[in-house]
Design a protein around this motif. Structure first.
Motif, PDB file in Angstrom:
ATOM      1  N   THR A 127      31.247  38.421  18.787  1.00  0.00           N
ATOM      2  CA  THR A 127      32.121  39.231  19.619  1.00  0.00           C
ATOM      3  C   THR A 127      33.432  39.427  18.912  1.00  0.00           C
ATOM      4  O   THR A 127      33.994  38.503  18.359  1.00  0.00           O
ATOM      5  N   SER A 375      38.714  30.690  19.907  1.00  0.00           N
ATOM      6  CA  SER A 375      38.433  31.458  21.122  1.00  0.00           C
ATOM      7  C   SER A 375      39.382  31.002  22.219  1.00  0.00           C
ATOM      8  O   SER A 375      39.721  29.814  22.306  1.00  0.00           O
ATOM      9  N   ARG A 377      40.716  32.607  26.455  1.00  0.00           N
ATOM     10  CA  ARG A 377      40.598  33.669  27.458  1.00  0.00           C
ATOM     11  C   ARG A 377      41.841  34.547  27.396  1.00  0.00           C
ATOM     12  O   ARG A 377      42.983  34.056  27.389  1.00  0.00           O
ATOM     13  N   HIS A 412      30.936  38.011  38.240  1.00  0.00           N
ATOM     14  CA  HIS A 412      31.579  38.051  36.933  1.00  0.00           C
ATOM     15  C   HIS A 412      31.742  39.499  36.517  1.00  0.00           C
ATOM     16  O   HIS A 412      30.984  40.379  36.903  1.00  0.00           O
ATOM     17  N   SER A 416      37.820  40.064  30.065  1.00  0.00           N
ATOM     18  CA  SER A 416      37.968  38.783  29.404  1.00  0.00           C
ATOM     19  C   SER A 416      38.742  37.782  30.229  1.00  0.00           C
ATOM     20  O   SER A 416      38.656  36.587  30.004  1.00  0.00           O
ATOM     21  N   CYS A 420      35.122  31.676  33.925  1.00  0.00           N
ATOM     22  CA  CYS A 420      33.673  31.596  34.040  1.00  0.00           C
ATOM     23  C   CYS A 420      33.245  30.141  34.167  1.00  0.00           C
ATOM     24  O   CYS A 420      33.490  29.338  33.258  1.00  0.00           O
ATOM     25  N   ALA A 457      33.561  28.445  30.067  1.00  0.00           N
ATOM     26  CA  ALA A 457      33.643  29.141  28.787  1.00  0.00           C
ATOM     27  C   ALA A 457      35.092  29.304  28.370  1.00  0.00           C
ATOM     28  O   ALA A 457      36.002  29.435  29.198  1.00  0.00           O
ATOM     29  N   GLY A 459      36.036  31.867  26.435  1.00  0.00           N
ATOM     30  CA  GLY A 459      36.266  33.305  26.416  1.00  0.00           C
ATOM     31  C   GLY A 459      35.516  33.904  25.246  1.00  0.00           C
ATOM     32  O   GLY A 459      34.598  33.302  24.683  1.00  0.00           O
ATOM     33  N   TYR A 460      35.900  35.122  24.881  1.00  0.00           N
ATOM     34  CA  TYR A 460      35.286  35.760  23.730  1.00  0.00           C
ATOM     35  C   TYR A 460      35.947  35.269  22.448  1.00  0.00           C
ATOM     36  O   TYR A 460      36.998  34.596  22.473  1.00  0.00           O
ATOM     37  N   ARG A 552      30.459  34.871  26.076  1.00  0.00           N
ATOM     38  CA  ARG A 552      31.580  33.958  26.022  1.00  0.00           C
ATOM     39  C   ARG A 552      31.160  32.651  25.338  1.00  0.00           C
ATOM     40  O   ARG A 552      30.022  32.215  25.463  1.00  0.00           O
TER      41      ARG A 552
END
Length: 1524
Positions: A127, A375, A377, A412, A416, A420, A457, A459-460, A552
């Protein structure tokens, strides 16, 4: 950050630094570290120095000096223009970021990412969020220089430097800034700031009182944006703390406030600091967050107690304190969802932070690779091409596409900023598979269910980063919903490791593999993986195990924290079989081992969240017996309370079993701050790797230790016949299956006597004499002036003791004068009193006449000879008794310092002989009479008499008071009447001597020897060892049995050589007397044993050199004072046969000590069948003693000389054998490289002449085949016969069957016969009818002999060398140990000496030769001596950990778990005066529970699995556990 001087010197040297900047405080700390390093290593001031060619600047004083220089150089005017601390006139530039265009998501990058997911349908999941910024980094710019090198330690403690460039810093700052600028809370704050400024300008214009400005007010566009205030307690000097706090602040123009790492330890201090500085961005870690939550709960509880009318909560008063906070970044490896929720709801929300749940942002960083943010968020748009990935959950794969999309979007969004939460199936995670059970609030509500795990998570991936999930073992790209290692490529990645190009290539430029899809056209061809290279520079292997859920990043832990365990799963087909039962060998149901994946972080969370009472915890895996076992170390303030520690350990065990399905092997509980820690962001964290190392090495201070091997050690070896052991039929069949019968021969070796044995001078056949007394008469007539005996008694010399060496100032004589034996023993400056054969015969006559007159004995009476060893009077009395036809029983006189032990043994012997009740005389001399008349001796004898009604105090017949005899009748022969013993005494059925052997446990074994048997023993010793007449013999006997008796009394008379006698008591006081006599008399044949070598030279570190022995002030024991090679004082060049006697397995340490001291360095290593070269550390001493002259000898109670390497003229043969094969009953030769757990054993030589040796199965009495171990049986004329005394004869109340059973038992040991073996079950190496004929003849030959069972286990090994027997194979005897001391565990045989060697090497605090292993009932007990005096830091808590070291070493090398491990202080181990271990005594103490009364040191025991059902034994064990 550098807490060790050695680390600092390594970094400066590795980085080739020329300038070092530090502070005065740190400089002093490094000085203290230097002093500590010198003290620990024991080096002088010149040994360890400060790094050279490094200039040191102290920054805290440097600024003051520069400022003073600036003031002195100026004219006292303005400070403007100075460069101290920077130019204050230059304003900090404002970095304005345009949110409309972001070059990080360029068309080139987007196209690559788009094709990545669409065309190849790769399982690579990457990502790259779109970012918005007006600045970019030109990819075509030349490679910038290195900005700095950051040294960090990996989870395993490896120190490496990472090279970070300016380009890397800018790329990292740009990516983080883009993520932070996308926060809508920041836009709202900027809008509010602009509105406030506009309102202020309008009010000023409308006001009549306000003056009109002279210049126009700048517009809102021209005003600089409000700078962020970053408040951080992270370490600002490295990793992410440096990037976010220092570098990013300069890049974005932020105001950075660095707080002490311990600010969260004080309640409310962080909140007040954040409020005072108006923090908009907070940085921290989970440990500090946990402290904030704890203090918040504490303050809330206090506020709830206050009245609502009078006061309000502190949190309510400051509700608007932190409303300006935009983000709370938490540096972590694994997200902790519950802490995020508690931080948002309990800390931030009461402080006025709106949408506090969105403010808490965990971020994943790479601390080992420069602190790159992997990574976090953010609020950037959804990454391009992510919608083309299949993020469907495992539980919805069978639904249609529309339902999948609805399920994907439920709860969801693709934004971003969404927090999660995922509820995953724990069983699926064990197989590296992600199966989502619930999401969002539903996942939080179900987090406490069994079999699930709640994750969150990050995030990406960070902007412009390409991320892949790869299998760390195979480097193959993982499919979706799989867990693997994160591989990442980004401009923010450093160059690599400094000075490690190969390591950098494999870590920073790795390329994964991809397995192409299998099509129908391939057919049966194998699929070859292909290298996948979407990025030209390769990927960085982060070492983080993670997966992607909805694109994520969800991190589960570090690869080093991953716990992979083999869990047994019973085979289903086997369980369905109704007739299956557990076999006789005890083997369980067939099982399949399945590898499960767990993470230490998850296990720690289970313990910390489910159990109250622990302050810290860590989990890791230990390799034991080639298996992975799970261990947990925890700290608790209640560790000192044993009952609480036991309960907590049980709670931990049950929680891990319930939530994870794992069985713990070990739980270690310590007091707070006892476990090793490492600093991370200034806060101590438990280091799992160091904790495991310290636990395995026994260095942790533990208060409680719990272990369990049930269902944890699944690969412990089990024998083929658990019930019958290695001697059972099933075990024999298993050995024959491994080694077929037709490939092996029987283990049998025989050597005949020579026809005649002649005297070297007269050529007389010595075999014609019937007794040694006859030989003495012949010697006194044929060579009356030859020296027979010479006594060296230190008590008869001056204060300096007797010495044959000239003073050290005089020159050593180069060569001895040739001539008669009398000339040899008369040294210049010394008066010797040798005794010739004529004079010795006169002594014999005088003593015999005195005994005959005063004693009133009859022929055949048994009489005890009570003398000290090394006495000529004893030898004369022995021959005098033989001439009278009496049966002597030589016994050493009791030691004055050990009367409490020796007197009961003497009285017991007299009772067994039947002479204690009659008050029979004991023959002795003046020394004997003095010792026996001592008050303690009389007290001991009276105490024995009171206990027994048939005992009386014996009388002593002092032969020193024998009167002189007229010269006409004083010599042996017809004149005196003492010509030969009576004929009745020379019969083969009449014993000539009763020898009393004592074991190390002081168990008595009397045996009989006839005159023919004594002659056979002496003849064997003369022929095999090639004793020569006229060559002096030096005897230092410590007993009156075996070789000690033969060397002192018989061999000199037999060969006509002078015998030099040294009392063993004098040898104990001054051991150099023995070696002085050897060199002075040029002795050719020398006999030593292990006790003499250890007493003379020490053992292990306490080893003396020959030069240190020559000093008058001889300290024993003492370290090696002078180098051995520089001590030419003791020269054993005259020695041709140095016999090292042993009644069991040869001790390699003793032999190596002699090799080191007396053998030349040029000698080759010992011969070995193994291909591995034997490494020996030999030091040249200039003695020219060839190693071929160092010969082992095996003697036993049944025969003093069974095998020896003497006269073979070959070096010792040493084999490296496998313990795994040995405990199953066969011999397998290995190498140290292939089999580290094997042992070295040395041969005892070949069977001597006239002796037959056979290796026999002790249970079936069948002869063993080659490569098998068995009991050593001996057949020879020199064998002794059993003596049945009064204590072994049944009383009148016993039956005749009891008497017959005792007699039969003695015959089975001393007159055993080998059972015939079926022809089909054995082989001789030939085939057909010849094989049968040869085997039948051999069996008839074996069956015609009677053997004595030695009780020793060993084997015969064929060895061929050109130096001996013309290169023909020769059977060498290898002795392994007594069968009575061995023990069996699960049908496998173990030798205590091997286990003790392993135990003593388990920890450096254990004393050398300081352990005893025995078996009580069916429990194996290990008693170990701990050197507490040498280690003052040793405490009871560290002893608890040392017990675990013993267990691990025994399991790894021997394959069983000791049931009891006892640690005792020095001097408390049961040993004899000759340092021989008393296993029987320790066993009796253990069984009678008296061990706690006798042991004054620390005693720690661990009971594993007690197989005994004995109630008394269980009570003893229960006492041990409670007292431990």
């Amino acid at each position: 950050m550098i807490d060790q001087f050695e680390v600092m010197t390594y970094i400066l040297a590795h980085a080739k630094a020329e300038l070092a900047l530090t502070t005065e405080h740190n400089y002093r700390a490094l000085n203290r570290g230097l002093s500590e390093c010198r003290r620990m290593k024991g080096q002088d001031q010149e040994g360890i120095k400060w790094p050279e060619s490094v200039t040191w600047w102290k920054t805290d004083t440097l600024a003051t000096v520069a400022f003073g220089m600036g003031r002195s150089s100026s004219s006292g005017g303005s400070k403007k223009g100075t460069k101290v601390g920077g130019d204050s006139s230059i304003a900090t530039p404002t970095i304005h970021i345009n949110n409309g265009n972001n070059p990080l998501s360029s068309s080139k990058s987007t196209a690559t990412t788009s094709s990545l997911f669409s065309t190849k349908s790769s399982p690579l999941t990457s990502t790259s969020p779109s970012t918005n910024s007006s600045s970019s980094i030109d990819d075509s710019s030349p490679l910038p220089e290195i900005a700095y090198i950051e040294y960090t330690k990996s989870p395993t403690g490896e120190l490496k430097g990472v090279s970070i460039s300016h380009r890397t810093i800018l790329a990292q700052c740009l990516a983080i800034s883009s993520s932070l600028e996308s926060n809508p809370r920041r836009k709202g704050r900027l809008a509010a700031t602009d509105a406030s400024a506009t309102n202020k300008e309008a009010s000023m214009l409308k006001s009549t009182l306000s003056p009109v400005p002279s210049t126009l007010t700048p517009s809102r566009r021209q005003q600089p944006e409000s700078a962020d205030v970053v408040i951080s307690w992270l370490e600002p000097r490295q990793q992410v703390g440096l990037i976010l706090g220092g570098l990013l602040g300069v890049y974005r123009g932020s105001h950075s406030v660095f707080l002490h790492s311990g600010i969260t330890e004080t309640a409310g201090l962080w909140e007040q600091s954040a409020h005072r500085y108006g923090a908009t961005l907070a940085l921290g870690d989970y440990q500090g967050v946990r402290e904030l939550i704890h203090h918040c709960s504490f303050l809330s509880s206090i506020a709830s107690l206050a009245s609502s009318s009078s006061s309000t909560s502190l949190r309510q008063t400051d509700s608007s304190n932190l409303e300006q906070v935009e983000a709370f970044l938490i540096d972590t490896i694994v997200v902790q969802p519950q802490l995020d929720i508690d931080l948002a709801t309990k800390v931030l929300a009461p402080l006025g932070v709106t949408s506090s749940e969105q403010v808490v942002i965990p971020m994943s960083t790479l601390p080992e690779h420069g602190g790159m943010v992997l990574s976090m968020r953010d609020y950037l748009p959804f990454p391009s091409a992510t919608n083309k990935l299949n993020f469907g959950f495992q539980n919805i794969q069978n639904q249609d596409v529309q339902q999948q999309q609805q399920r994907l979007l439920q709860g969801h969004s693709h934004n971003s900023e969404t927090r999660c939460f995922y509820l995953l199936d724990r069983e699926a995670l064990k197989t590296n598979w992600i199966e989502v059970l619930a999401t969002g609030q539903d996942a939080i509500d179900r987090a406490l269910e069994m079999g699930v795990v709640l994750v969150s998570a990050f995030g990406y991936a960070s902007p412009q980063a390409t991320l892949a999930i790869v299998d760390p073992e195979t480097t193959v790209l993982c499919t979706p919903n799989r867990i693997g290692e994160i591989w990442v490529d980004s401009p923010s990645i450093p160059f690599g490791f400094w000075g490690l190009p190969k390591r950098s290539q494999s870590t920073f430029h790795a390329l994964p593999l991809i397995v192409p899809a299998i099509s129908s056209s391939i057919g049966g061809e194998a699929v070859v993986p292909e290298v996948y290279d979407p990025v030209p520079a390769g990927f960085l292997r982060t070492g983080l195990m993670a997966g992607l859920i909805e694109g994520r990043v969800v991190v589960f832990g570090h690869t080093e924290d991953r716990i992979q365990l083999d869990v047994p799963i019973p085979d289903v087909p086997t369980l369905e079989a109704p007739s299956y039962e557990m076999g006789q060998s005890g083997s369980a149901l067939p099982q399949t081992l399945v590898t499960e994946n767990h993470y230490g972080f998850d296990l720690v969370n289970t313990v910390m969240e489910r159990i109250t009472g622990f302050s810290a915890c860590t989990a890791f895996v230990c390799i034991l017996n080639k298996e992975k076992v799970l261990m947990i170390c925890a700290e608790t303030p209640r560790s000192h309370q044993r009952s609480d520690a036991i309960k907590l350990a049980e709670y931990v065990r049950q929680a891990i079993l319930d939530y994870h399905g794992l069985i713990l092997y070990c739980i270690a509980i310590a007091a707070p701050n006892r476990l090793p820690r490492t600093l991370r962001h200034g806060k101590p964290h438990i280091h799992p790797f160091v904790c495991r190392k310290m636990l395995e090495s026994g260095q942790l201070a533990l208060d409680y230790l719990w272990t369990s091997t049930e269902n944890t050690l699944l690969k412990l070896p089990v024998g083929d016949d658990v019930a019958g052991g290695i001697w059972g039929f099933d075990a024999m069949d298993a050995r024959q299956a491994i080694m077929p019968v037709y490939t092996r021969t029987i283990q049998y070796s025989s050597c005949d006597y020579p026809m005649e044995v002649h005297d070297e001078r007269t050529k007389t056949n010595l075999s014609q004499f019937q007794s040694l007394a006859d030989l003495l008469v012949w010697r006194s007539i044929m060579s009356p002036d030859e020296v027979a005996f010479q006594n060296i008694d230190s008590q008869q010399q001056n204060e300096d003791h007797f010495s044959y060496f000239p003073p050290q100032g005089q020159q050593e004589p180069q060569q001895q004068q040739q001539g008669s034996s009398k000339d040899l023993i008369v040294e210049k400056g010394q008066r010797a009193k040798p005794v010739t054969f004529r004079k010795f015969g006169a002594r014999v006559v005088r003593i015999a006449a005195f005994i005959e007159k005063k004693g009133g004995f009859r022929q055949g009476d048994k009489i005890v000879l009570l003398f000290r060893t090394g006495s000529i009077e004893f030898i004369a009395t022995l021959y005098a008794v033989w001439f009278l036809g009496l049966i002597p029983i030589p016994v050493p006189v009791p030691e004055p310092t050990r009367l409490f032990e020796d007197i009961p043994l003497l009285m017991g012997l007299l009772s067994e002989l039947g002479c204690s009740s009659s008050g029979t005389y004991l023959l002795g001399n003046n020394f004997t009479e003095e010792v026996m008349n001592l008050k303690p001796a009389q007290t001991q004898m009276k105490a024995y008499i009171r206990a027994r009604q048939d005992a009386a105090i014996p009388s002593i017949l002092n032969i020193s008071k024998a009167p002189k005899i007229p010269k006409k009748h004083c010599y042996l022969g017809r004149e005196s009447g003492y010509l030969t013993p009576p004929k009745s005494a020379l019969l083969r059925t009449t014993p000539a001597l009763i020898a009393v052997h004592y074991s190390t446990d002081r168990r008595r074994t009397p045996v009989e020897m006839t005159h023919a048997g004594l002659l056979a023993q002496v003849r064997t010793l003369k022929v095999q060892c090639q004793f020569q007449g006229g060559k002096p013999l030096v005897s230092c006997a410590r007993s009156f049995v075996g070789l000690d008796l033969l060397l002192a009394c018989a061999i000199g008379v037999y060969v006509g050589a002078p015998t030099v006698l040294i009392p063993h008591a004098d040898f104990e006081v001054k051991p150099q007397l023995y070696f002085e006599a050897i060199q002075s008399f040029s002795a050719r044949d020398v006999l030593v044993d292990r006790a003499m070598v250890e007493l003379a030279f020490g053992s292990g570190e306490e080893r003396l050199s020959p030069s240190s022995m020559m000093s008058t002030s001889y300290p024993y024991p003492s370290p090696l004072l002078t180098p051995i090679r520089s001590s030419p004082l003791i020269n054993l060049s005259s020695v041709h046969n140095l016999l090292v006697t042993s009644d069991s397995r040869p001790n390699l340490d003793t032999i190596k000590t002699l090799e080191t001291l007396f053998c030349p360095l040029s000698s080759m290593a010992p011969s070995s069948i193994s291909s591995s070269s034997y490494v020996s550390s030999l030091a040249r001493s200039g003695n020219d003693l060839e190693r071929t002259r160092l010969n082992g000898m095996f003697g036993h109670v049944v025969n003093p000389l069974i095998a020896t390497r003497s006269s073979m003229d070959i070096e010792p043969v040493r084999l490296h054998v496998s313990l795994q094969a040995l405990r199953r009953g066969f011999v397998e030769i290995t190498t140290e490289h292939d089999d580290p757990t094997g042992i070295w054993i040395e041969d005892s030589g070949i069977p001597v002449c006239g002796t037959t040796v056979a290796i026999v199965n002790p249970e079936t009495t069948e002869i063993c085949l080659s490569h098998e171990i068995g009991e050593i049986w001996v057949s020879s004329e020199a064998n002794v016969q059993p003596y049945i005394g009064r204590t072994t004869i049944p009383s009148s109340s016993s039956t005749a069957e009891d008497s017959d059973a005792i007699i039969e038992l003695s015959k089975n040991r001393f007159q055993a016969k080998i059972a015939p073996t079926p022809i089909a079950d054995c082989g001789s190496g030939v085939g057909g009818d010849l094989q049968q004929q040869h085997q039948e003849q051999q069996e008839r030959h074996l069956g015609s002999k009677t053997y004595a069972r030695t009780g020793e286990i060993g084997f015969l090994w064929n060895y061929a060398t050109p130096e001996f027997n013309g290169g023909q194979p020769t059977s060498l005897l290898f002795v392994l140990g007594p069968i009575g001391e061995t023990f069996e565990v699960q049908g496998l045989l173990h030798f205590p000496v091997d286990v003790e060697k392993t135990v003593e090497g388990a920890h450096p605090d254990f004393a050398s030769d300081g352990s005893i292993v025995f078996q009580a009932e069916e429990a194996v007990v290990c008693v170990v001596t701990v050197c507490q005096a040498d280690k003052p830091s040793t405490t009871g808590t560290t002893l608890m950990n040392q017990v675990l070291c013993v267990m691990h070493q025994v399991v790894d090398r021997h394959g069983f778990v000791p049931d009891v491990v006892a640690l005792v202080g020095e001097g408390l181990l049961a040993k004899t005066r000759f340092r021989e271990k008393q296993r029987g005594k320790m066993l009796s103490l253990f069984m009678s529970a008296k061990i706690f009364v006798d042991l004054l040191g620390v005693f720690v025991c661990i009971v594993q699995q007690l197989l005994s059902s004995n109630d008394d034994f269980n009570v003893v064990v229960h006492i041990i556990v409670n007292l431990a």
